[in-house]
Structures are given as structure tokens and as C-alpha cells.
Design a protein around this motif. Structure first.
Motif, PDB file in Angstrom:
ATOM      1  N   HIS A   1       5.394  23.880  34.122  1.00  5.10           N
ATOM      2  CA  HIS A   1       5.021  24.707  35.283  1.00  5.10           C
ATOM      3  C   HIS A   1       5.049  23.844  36.557  1.00  5.10           C
ATOM      4  O   HIS A   1       5.539  24.267  37.600  1.00  5.10           O
TER       5      HIS A   1
ATOM      6  N   HIS B   1       8.380  29.153  36.889  1.00  2.03           N
ATOM      7  CA  HIS B   1       7.064  28.643  37.315  1.00  2.03           C
ATOM      8  C   HIS B   1       5.975  29.679  36.976  1.00  2.03           C
ATOM      9  O   HIS B   1       4.921  29.339  36.427  1.00  2.03           O
TER      10      HIS B   1
ATOM     11  N   TYR C   1       0.890  29.088  29.700  1.00  2.03           N
ATOM     12  CA  TYR C   1      -0.140  28.053  29.503  1.00  2.03           C
ATOM     13  C   TYR C   1      -1.541  28.669  29.563  1.00  2.03           C
ATOM     14  O   TYR C   1      -2.456  28.191  28.885  1.00  2.03           O
TER      15      TYR C   1
END
Ligand code: FE2
Length: 163
Positions: free
Chosen positions: A43, A55, A62
Motif C-alpha cells: 500500500h 493503493h 490490509y
């Protein structure tokens, strides 16, 4: 504080089964944390034409991985064992490689994450029969949720690699 009067944990799962399941969940925790860290790294470091979409996608992924670690660790505790939680111990337990020191190209990041999600799905699946055999439904349910999530994410990432 542990005392001599602490009652034995009796939830209907033998000590051996609890130990084996806690060990398998520790591997799943280490895999999940390692994949979390790699995804967050990507990221930060992704570059190229797909920057904005990757991104954002990596952030969603995550975040999901971060949210997954707590229930795994707390299931280990509920089974009477200690949850691992340090880099050195995670490195011993995980089947995944550490995040690359030099960030790869965007599509190589996607390939790395596909392999990571598939590896974590295998770790969860390997443990399932033991949990099933001793009627550890809470662990079986957790493993089912983790397999569903990792396999869906792997499919979504794989789709980025297809024409
Ligand atoms: Fe961010």
C-alpha cells in the motif's frame, strides 16, 4: 495471577486436541500477520498507472487482515494456550516469506499477494480436520471464515493478472 486453585479447563476438548489446535492457529496467526504486513508495505510502496486503484485495494485488504488476527489469537487463549505475538516468533511459525526489502513492480506485488492468500488458505485448511474431529465448532467456524476470505481475495487479485 495463576494460583494452585485455578480449575482445569474443561470444555469437552482433550488437552492434546487443544494443544494441536492452538499450534495450528498459531501458524495461521503468524501467516495472517505476515500477509498483513506485506500488504500494508505494498500500500505504501506501489507505483505506476494503477497506483490509485491498487493503493486503495491494498488498504481494504490490509484492514481485513488486521481485523482477522484478533479472533485467531483470542481463540488460542480460549483453548488455554498463549498467543504468539512477536516478529521472531512469527518468523518461525509462518509459511510466508517476509515482505521484500525492495518493493517489486505493481503486478509482481499482486502475484506475491495471490500466493500469500492461497498459502494462508492452505494453512487454515490443514487444521480443519483436527478441529472437526474433536467437535471444536468455534475453531471450525473461524477457519471456514478465514478460508472464504482468503480464497475470495486470491480470486480478486488473480483477476487483475488475467486478460
Ligand atoms: Fe494509507
Amino acid at each position: 495471577m495463576a494460583t494452585a486453585t485455578l480449575p482445569t479447563l474443561q470444555i469437552g476438548i482433550s488437552e492434546d486436541d487443544r494443544a494441536a489446535i492452538a499450534q495450528g492457529l498459531s501458524r495461521l496467526l503468524a501467516d495472517t500477520f505476515t500477509l498483513y504486513l506485506t500488504t500494508h508495505n505494498f500500500h505504501w510502496n506501489v507505483k505506476g498507472l494503477l497506483f490509485t486503484s491498487l493503493h486503495t485495494l491494498f488498504m481494504e485488504q490490509y484492514t481485513a487482515l488486521w481485523n482477522a488476527i484478533d479472533p485467531i489469537a483470542e481463540r488460542i487463549r480460549a483453548l488455554g494456550h498463549t498467543a504468539p505475538g512477536g516478529y521472531a516468533r512469527f518468523a518461525e511459525l509462518t509459511t510466508l516469506a517476509d515482505a521484500p526489502r525492495d518493493p517489486p513492480a505493481a503486478m509482481e506485488m499482486v502475484r506475491t499477494l495471490v500466493a500469500g492468500h492461497e498459502a494462508v488458505a492452505r494453512t487454515a485448511r490443514e487444521l480443519f480436520p483436527r478441529a472437526d474431529q474433536c467437535s471444536d465448532e468455534p475453531t471450525a467456524d473461524l477457519l471456514t471464515q478465514r478460508m472464504t476470505s482468503h480464497e475470495q481475495t486470491a480470486w480478486m487479485l488473480r483477476s487483475l493478472l488475467e486478460d
